[in-house]
Write an enzyme that holds these catalytic residues in place. Structure first.
Site, mmCIF file in Angstrom:
data_model
loop_
_atom_site.group_PDB
_atom_site.id
_atom_site.type_symbol
_atom_site.label_atom_id
_atom_site.label_comp_id
_atom_site.label_asym_id
_atom_site.label_seq_id
_atom_site.Cartn_x
_atom_site.Cartn_y
_atom_site.Cartn_z
ATOM 1 N N GLN A 17 12.724 -2.711 -6.897
ATOM 2 C CA GLN A 17 11.779 -2.265 -5.862
ATOM 3 C C GLN A 17 11.764 -0.732 -5.749
ATOM 4 O O GLN A 17 11.589 -0.178 -4.665
ATOM 5 C CB GLN A 17 12.132 -2.904 -4.520
ATOM 6 C CG GLN A 17 11.854 -4.388 -4.448
ATOM 7 C CD GLN A 17 10.368 -4.714 -4.489
ATOM 8 O OE1 GLN A 17 9.522 -3.879 -4.207
ATOM 9 N NE2 GLN A 17 10.034 -5.947 -4.862
ATOM 10 N N SER A 18 11.902 -0.047 -6.861
ATOM 11 C CA SER A 18 11.972 1.417 -6.867
ATOM 12 C C SER A 18 10.701 2.072 -6.334
ATOM 13 O O SER A 18 9.600 1.828 -6.846
ATOM 14 C CB SER A 18 12.231 1.907 -8.296
ATOM 15 O OG SER A 18 12.021 3.298 -8.399
ATOM 16 N N ASN A 19 10.853 2.923 -5.316
ATOM 17 C CA ASN A 19 9.725 3.710 -4.817
ATOM 18 C C ASN A 19 9.267 4.717 -5.869
ATOM 19 O O ASN A 19 8.067 4.951 -6.046
ATOM 20 C CB ASN A 19 10.130 4.472 -3.549
ATOM 21 C CG ASN A 19 10.572 3.557 -2.428
ATOM 22 O OD1 ASN A 19 9.896 2.584 -2.114
ATOM 23 N ND2 ASN A 19 11.705 3.859 -1.825
ATOM 24 N N ALA B 141 9.491 4.480 -9.134
ATOM 25 C CA ALA B 141 8.773 3.818 -10.229
ATOM 26 C C ALA B 141 7.325 3.549 -9.830
ATOM 27 O O ALA B 141 6.395 3.795 -10.606
ATOM 28 C CB ALA B 141 9.481 2.517 -10.603
ATOM 29 N N ALA C 299 15.456 0.758 -9.583
ATOM 30 C CA ALA C 299 15.735 -0.631 -9.230
ATOM 31 C C ALA C 299 14.426 -1.429 -9.225
ATOM 32 O O ALA C 299 13.333 -0.858 -9.365
ATOM 33 C CB ALA C 299 16.404 -0.692 -7.858
#
Length: 324
Positions: free
Chosen positions: A69-71, A73, A67
């Site tokens: 705000q992917s942690n 990523a 997403a």
């Protein structure tokens, strides 16, 4: 399997004294949010193995997804920066604010590709891979959450770490509880528990999908780990605390996160650990842990989930509580 050594391990286990007294149980928390700053949370444990695999097999470009705000990523961007690998992120959603993980993705040098909420992440990653391969890049696609067989070794290792800490602390945990958002963390813990034949309860709390979806994901990862027949009856995933859905929270949930922060000095995130920990506490209160005495919860990180919008809502809840 070879791994990098970039996480701050072993992560500590602490007893939550106030909550333990309140619930009449020994509640412990393993601080996997302490694995590091740029690569905080559970993702780096998985990436230690996956990126080692990439380096050992001469990949020079990494593609992964999540997403906005992917942690995962952001953690991938950080590890790729450390290891001089090109990092390409396919992030699905709408950009509301340039903050949190999205901001850090850019700071860490990742190539960010935004796709609409309805678009296929897998299709977008495959198209990007073909483009990079035409530029003579050797490309490795890492699935969402780094949840594959290689990544799950990170939590096989974590399970063994917990067993070692049990000996050091003189305690036996009846269950290990965690948020489940893609399946890899749960799969590693469950597989290690089966192999050790210790038979702890491994209990996952879903943050977005029904339990059956995650059970299928876990079974696939475990079967990729070892091509033998497994009995999956002990997989335990609770999907009763998804609430409004992924990355969304009610005022009641936010008030619970605030209460934990004020009473225990621990900040849960609103996407993963908050939902899961609220589920755990509710299940204990409902008597569903009556056969357990020592209960471990893994804090898998994710505080960047407190976006500007979420922080404004927290402020409103705090003001409302002050007026009560």
């Amino acid at each position: 399997m070879r791994k990098l050594n970039i996480a701050n391990l072993d992560t500590p286990i602490k007893k939550l004294e106030k909550l333990s007294n309140q619930l009449g149980k020994n509640i412990f928390i393993k601080r996997d949010d302490f694995t590091g700053i740029e690569v905080s949370g559970n993702k780096v444990r998985k990436l230690e193995y996956i990126i080692a695999y990439a380096l050992d097999n001469d990949y020079d470009a990494i593609i992964t997804t999540g997403a906005i705000q992917s942690n995962h990523a952001r953690a991938t961007a950080a590890v790729c920066a450390m290891m001089d690998l090109d990092c390409h992120l396919v992030l699905r959603g709408e950009v509301k604010e340039y903050e949190g993980n999205l901001f850090q993705d850019d700071m860490l040098g990742a190539n960010v590709n935004i796709i609409p909420p309805s678009a296929s992440r897998e299709k977008a990653m495959e198209e990007l891979k073909q483009k990079l391969e035409s530029q003579k890049k050797k490309v490795l696609i890492i699935p969402v959450g780094a949840s594959n067989a290689i990544g799950s070794y990170g939590y096989i290792n974590c399970y063994n770490e917990i067993i070692k800490q049990e000996v050091e602390m003189g305690v036996h945990f009846d269950s290990i509880n965690l948020a489940i958002g893609s399946g890899g963390t749960y799969a590693g813990l469950w597989y290690a528990n089966e192999e050790a034949d210790i038979r702890k309860k491994i209990i996952g709390y879903s943050v977005d999908q029904i339990a059956e979806v995650f059970k299928e994901d876990v079974m696939k990862i475990v079967n990729d780990l070892e091509d033998t027949n497994h009995h999956f009856d002990s997989i335990s995933i609770n999907d009763n605390y998804i609430g409004l859905g992924y990355g969304q929270a009610t005022d009641e949930e936010l008030a619970f996160y605030i209460n934990v922060a004020k009473s225990e000095g621990i900040i849960l995130d609103p996407v993963y650990t908050g939902k899961a920990f609220k589920g755990l506490v509710t299940e204990i209160k409902n008597g569903n842990y009556d056969d357990q005495e020592n209960i471990l919860f893994i804090h898998t990180g994710g505080q960047q989930g407190y976006t500007k919008e979420m922080r404004e809502r927290i402020k409103d809840v705090l003001r409302k509580n002050d007026r009560v």
